[in-house]
Design an enzyme around this catalytic site. Structure first.
Site, PDB file in Angstrom:
ATOM      1  N   ALA A  21       0.725  -1.267  -0.153  1.00 17.90           N
ATOM      2  CA  ALA A  21       0.083   0.097   0.051  1.00 17.90           C
ATOM      3  C   ALA A  21       1.116   1.189  -0.100  1.00 17.90           C
ATOM      4  O   ALA A  21       0.465   2.423  -0.705  1.00 17.90           O
ATOM      5  CB  ALA A  21      -0.895  -0.009   1.068  1.00 17.90           C
ATOM      6  N   PHE A  32      -4.028   0.898   4.812  1.00 18.41           N
ATOM      7  CA  PHE A  32      -4.895   0.354   5.884  1.00 18.41           C
ATOM      8  C   PHE A  32      -4.293   0.550   7.074  1.00 18.41           C
ATOM      9  O   PHE A  32      -5.135   0.889   8.144  1.00 18.41           O
ATOM     10  CB  PHE A  32      -5.032  -1.058   5.501  1.00 18.41           C
ATOM     11  CG  PHE A  32      -5.996  -1.403   4.517  1.00 18.41           C
ATOM     12  CD1 PHE A  32      -6.768  -2.693   4.741  1.00 18.41           C
ATOM     13  CD2 PHE A  32      -6.098  -0.745   3.281  1.00 18.41           C
ATOM     14  CE1 PHE A  32      -7.912  -3.039   3.740  1.00 18.41           C
ATOM     15  CE2 PHE A  32      -7.060  -1.181   2.455  1.00 18.41           C
ATOM     16  CZ  PHE A  32      -7.819  -2.058   2.524  1.00 18.41           C
ATOM     17  N   ASP A 103      -5.268  -1.138  -7.213  1.00 15.20           N
ATOM     18  CA  ASP A 103      -5.699   0.176  -7.945  1.00 15.20           C
ATOM     19  C   ASP A 103      -5.266   0.111  -9.326  1.00 15.20           C
ATOM     20  O   ASP A 103      -5.721   1.114 -10.048  1.00 15.20           O
ATOM     21  CB  ASP A 103      -5.039   1.241  -7.288  1.00 15.20           C
ATOM     22  CG  ASP A 103      -3.605   1.026  -6.705  1.00 15.20           C
ATOM     23  OD1 ASP A 103      -2.816   0.720  -7.880  1.00 15.20           O
ATOM     24  OD2 ASP A 103      -2.893   1.349  -5.559  1.00 15.20           O
ATOM     25  N   HIS A 118      -3.931  -9.274  -4.810  1.00 10.56           N
ATOM     26  CA  HIS A 118      -5.118  -9.440  -4.285  1.00 10.56           C
ATOM     27  C   HIS A 118      -6.198  -8.750  -5.082  1.00 10.56           C
ATOM     28  O   HIS A 118      -7.238  -8.419  -4.796  1.00 10.56           O
ATOM     29  CB  HIS A 118      -5.112  -8.294  -3.041  1.00 10.56           C
ATOM     30  CG  HIS A 118      -4.154  -8.772  -2.064  1.00 10.56           C
ATOM     31  ND1 HIS A 118      -3.398  -7.973  -1.207  1.00 10.56           N
ATOM     32  CD2 HIS A 118      -3.996 -10.022  -1.827  1.00 10.56           C
ATOM     33  CE1 HIS A 118      -2.781  -8.720  -0.353  1.00 10.56           C
ATOM     34  NE2 HIS A 118      -3.155 -10.048  -0.618  1.00 10.56           N
ATOM     35  N   CYS A 151     -26.196  -8.157 -13.196  1.00 12.34           N
ATOM     36  CA  CYS A 151     -25.457  -8.114 -14.558  1.00 12.34           C
ATOM     37  C   CYS A 151     -26.806  -7.984 -15.466  1.00 12.34           C
ATOM     38  O   CYS A 151     -27.884  -8.364 -15.063  1.00 12.34           O
ATOM     39  CB  CYS A 151     -25.143  -9.826 -14.695  1.00 12.34           C
ATOM     40  SG  CYS A 151     -24.663 -10.423 -16.218  1.00 12.34           S
ATOM     41  N   ILE A 233       8.956   5.734  -0.873  1.00 10.58           N
ATOM     42  CA  ILE A 233       9.263   4.886  -2.032  1.00 10.58           C
ATOM     43  C   ILE A 233       9.708   5.626  -3.296  1.00 10.58           C
ATOM     44  O   ILE A 233      10.448   5.556  -4.051  1.00 10.58           O
ATOM     45  CB  ILE A 233       8.516   3.703  -2.135  1.00 10.58           C
ATOM     46  CG1 ILE A 233       9.163   2.708  -3.451  1.00 10.58           C
ATOM     47  CG2 ILE A 233       7.136   4.107  -2.694  1.00 10.58           C
ATOM     48  CD1 ILE A 233       8.724   1.383  -3.272  1.00 10.58           C
TER      49      ILE A 233
END
Length: 243
Positions: A21, A32, A103, A118, A151, A233
């Site tokens: 994340a 989270f 995402d 995930h 649907c 990061i």
């Protein structure tokens, strides 16, 4: 730009990135577990309950209401980390991105070999006939009846292609991730606390030369790493002259 990291990347011929994340927080997507994260907000039920398969089955309308409000994001764009990883792939250095995020920002940045452990909010499928729908279909259902997306072909519930609590990870995706990590000479772990299993257990398949950990907080892998960077990061991966 971090000289020690650039030196590792310069000699790497088969780098794999494993991220969580923290990679997307710089794009404005909350994680989270941080102080401002989803787990520290107050809801009628704990988030891990509301994002469980059981809750989806027994409180379907409430599940979708929570899902739309908290997991579908708008306007998020790839940040410096996503963009650098895509460039490294084009340069032949980064062979795969293994991500816990849902995402789609790695693909938006241009990365092509991405293993989404995930799943993704961008994919949604009918649980009865299998027809796929875009994320907009889930959003539009909010103003229709009970808010449960159904649907247009068969009336089945359209479920997000994300792994909920109590659900297993996709076996093929896991196999691909294991194969990529096992073949890597460099593994960069970024933006993850390594607290979520079985995803965090993938690190044990790495047999390469350099393990790099980039995370604001300490992780269980720090003691095994060649290089540990406790910083955002995007800041660590950003190249001079590039966004």
């Amino acid at each position: 730009m971090v000289p020690a990291l650039e030196a590792i990347l310069a000699k790497s011929k088969n780098m794999v990135f494993f991220g969580g994340a923290g990679v997307s927080t710089e794009s404005g997507i909350p994680d989270f577990r941080s102080v401002d994260g989803l787990y520290h907000q107050k809801f009628r039920y704990p988030p891990e309950v509301m994002l469980s398969h059981s809750f989806y089955e027994t409180h379907t309308a409430e599940f979708f209401d929570f899902y739309r409000n908290k997991l579908i994001v708008h306007g998020a764009k790839p940040n410096a980390a996503h963009l650098r990883l895509a460039r490294l792939e084009r340069q032949g250095v980064c062979k795969a991105v293994v991500t816990q995020n849902i995402d789609g920002l790695h693909q938006a940045a241009g990365s092509r070999t991405v293993y989404e452990l995930h799943g993704s909010t961008l994919r949604n499928y009918c649980t009865r006939c299998g027809k796929f729908y875009p994320v907009e279909f889930i959003e539009q259902a909010a103003g229709q009846g009970d808010g449960i997306p159904r649907c247009t072909e068969c009336g089945g519930i359209v479920k997000p292609d994300v792994v909920l609590y109590e659900e297993g990870l996709d076996e093929q995706t896991m196999e691909n991730a294991v194969r990529a990590i096992a073949a890597a000479d460099t593994l960069i772990v970024g933006g993850t606390s390594l607290a979520v299993y079985p995803a965090a257990g993938l690190l044990r398949y790495f047999r390469g030369d350099d393990l790099v950990v980039i995370n604001k907080q300490p992780t269980p892998a720090d003691s095994m790493a060649t290089l540990v960077l406790n910083q955002p990061i995007g800041q660590a991966l950003r190249e001079e002259g590039n966004p």
